[in-house]
Every structure is written in structure tokens, then in C-alpha cells.
Design an enzyme around this catalytic site. Structure first.
Site, PDB file in Angstrom:
ATOM      1  N   ARG A 180     -22.211  32.389  43.558  1.00 11.93           N
ATOM      2  CA  ARG A 180     -21.109  31.844  44.351  1.00 11.93           C
ATOM      3  C   ARG A 180     -21.287  30.346  44.602  1.00 11.93           C
ATOM      4  NH1 ARG A 180     -20.996  36.982  48.466  1.00 11.93           N
ATOM      5  NH2 ARG A 180     -19.521  38.262  47.290  1.00 11.93           N
ATOM      6  N   PHE A 225      -7.501  37.964  56.088  1.00 12.16           N
ATOM      7  CA  PHE A 225      -7.675  37.737  54.650  1.00 12.16           C
ATOM      8  C   PHE A 225      -7.327  38.952  53.792  1.00 12.16           C
ATOM      9  CE2 PHE A 225     -11.736  39.126  56.428  1.00 12.16           C
ATOM     10  CZ  PHE A 225     -12.039  40.217  55.616  1.00 12.16           C
ATOM     11  N   ARG A 229     -27.336  40.836  46.093  1.00  6.61           N
ATOM     12  CA  ARG A 229     -26.721  40.047  47.165  1.00  6.61           C
ATOM     13  C   ARG A 229     -27.333  38.645  47.226  1.00  6.61           C
ATOM     14  NH1 ARG A 229     -23.125  42.463  49.977  1.00  6.61           N
ATOM     15  NH2 ARG A 229     -23.323  41.171  51.842  1.00  6.61           N
ATOM     16  N   THR A 260     -21.047  34.815  51.068  1.00  5.56           N
ATOM     17  CA  THR A 260     -19.632  35.034  50.783  1.00  5.56           C
ATOM     18  C   THR A 260     -18.848  33.732  50.831  1.00  5.56           C
ATOM     19  OG1 THR A 260     -19.783  37.255  51.707  1.00  5.56           O
ATOM     20  CG2 THR A 260     -17.577  36.316  51.523  1.00  5.56           C
ATOM     21  N   HIS A 267     -18.586  40.571  43.878  1.00  6.02           N
ATOM     22  CA  HIS A 267     -18.687  41.483  45.027  1.00  6.02           C
ATOM     23  C   HIS A 267     -19.931  42.322  44.787  1.00  6.02           C
ATOM     24  CE1 HIS A 267     -17.727  44.658  47.961  1.00  6.02           C
ATOM     25  NE2 HIS A 267     -18.171  45.481  47.023  1.00  6.02           N
ATOM     26  N   LYS A 303     -15.060  39.292  39.723  1.00  6.96           N
ATOM     27  CA  LYS A 303     -13.670  39.158  40.159  1.00  6.96           C
ATOM     28  C   LYS A 303     -12.797  38.481  39.097  1.00  6.96           C
ATOM     29  CE  LYS A 303     -14.767  39.158  45.093  1.00  6.96           C
ATOM     30  NZ  LYS A 303     -14.587  38.434  46.369  1.00  6.96           N
TER      31      LYS A 303
END
EC number: 2.7.4.6
Length: 189
Positions: free
Chosen positions: A116, A68, A96, A102, A129, A19
Site C-alpha cells: 500500500r 465509506f 497484513r 489501510t 485486502h 483490488k
């Protein structure tokens, strides 16, 4: 949609997006790239792009109407992103897991070493993502790499990459099947 024939031991493909929050910081972008390589993903294709608003809205249309959605679309079009097609035996689940949850707070608590957990800022600015299923991976790969033929990749490139030897080209940013003697074969779209 055509069915893609794969051997039971075939590599699986997934889409990985880096991102704008990570792409804007070269050290973070390189750290994520190195995690991809150190977890033995094969980078099949990669590209950096500035996402168009209409393409982003189409990609996230399943979230339209959610609280969102607008924030996500505005953020994802705020700067360059990097898209990867990654291959691994269990690429979707492995990516993942490497990304982590997330929600950044949760990622920091239960998966602090995840991308993350260690690099995410907020639930929107969470660095990465990844596709959540084989069906979404195919759809998402087609959205970012419209000239990529998944069927042709499974027929022509996948057996060579799976059986090796494999060469990573830092100049191209992708893995290629290598011939004996270290000369790589051209990687076709």
C-alpha cells in the site's frame, strides 16, 4: 461452524484480495504477485473474478452504514479482482505487514516499502485486502472459494506443503507438493 484441528506447527491460511486498481494494471498485478512469492507464501488457490454487487455487500456488511461503505462496494465491483488463499507459518500477520496500513498516507510514511505504501492510491484504492483473524480468514476464504474444504486441506495438503518439497506451477498459479524426481502431485480442492 466446525472446529478445524491443526498441529501446532501447521501452516496458517489467509485470504488475500488484489483490488481492481491493481488488477487493471498488469505490471502492478505482477509486482504484487512477485511480492507474494518472494515472501515465501505458498499459493494454495487463486482465481480472478468480477465481483457481483450482492456478494460484495454481503462480504463488507460489517461496514454498512459507515461513510465509506458505498464507495468501497462500488469500487470493489468496478472491475476484476484476484483472490488468493495464501499459506505461511504466520500468514495473517505476515500478509497484513506486507500490505501495510489501510490508510495510504500513513502507509507511505511508516511503511513506504509495503504494497500500500508503494502502490496504493487512496484509502479505498489501496491495492489489497487481507483477513484480520483466523475466524475472518475462514469466513472470507469460504466466500471466495466455496468448494475449498479447509478441514480437508489441513488433513491432506498442509502436511505435504509444510514438509516439502514444494513446486510452484506458473501455469496453474499455485504451489503443489512435489514428489521425488520433481513430479508434482495433483492439488485437490
Amino acid at each position: 461452524m466446525t472446529s478445524i484441528l491443526r498441529s501446532p506447527q501447521a501452516l496458517q491460511l489467509t485470504l488475500a484480495l488484489i483490488k481492481p486498481d491493481a488488477v487493471a494494471h498488469p505490471l502492478i498485478l505482477e509486482a504484487v504477485h512477485q511480492q507474494i512469492l518472494s515472501n515465501k507464501f505458498l499459493i494454495v488457490r487463486t482465481r480472478e473474478l468480477q465481483w457481483k454487487l450482492e456478494d460484495c455487500r454481503r462480504f463488507y456488511r460489517e461496514h454498512e452504514g459507515r461513510f465509506f461503505y458505498q464507495r468501497l462496494v462500488e469500487f470493489m465491483t468496478s472491475g476484476p479482482i484476484r483472490a488468493y488463499i495464501l499459506a505461511h507459518k504466520d500468514a495473517i500477520q505476515l500478509w497484513r505487514t506486507l500490505m501495510g496500513p489501510t490508510r495510504v498516507f500513513r502507509a507511505r510514511y511508516i511503511a513506504p516499502d509495503s504494497i500500500r505504501g508503494s502502490l496504493g492510491l487512496t484509502d479505498t484504492r489501496n491495492t489489497t485486502h487481507g483477513s484480520d483473524s483466523v475466524v475472518s480468514a475462514s469466513r472470507e476464504i469460504a466466500a471466495f472459494f466455496p468448494d475449498f474444504s479447509e478441514q480437508r486441506w489441513y488433513e491432506e495438503e498442509e502436511p505435504q506443503l509444510r514438509c516439502g518439497p514444494v513446486h510452484y506451477s506458473p501455469e496453474e498459479g499455485i504451489h503443489c507438493a512435489a514428489e521425488t524426481g520433481g513430479h508434482k502431485q495433483p492439488n485437490k480442492t
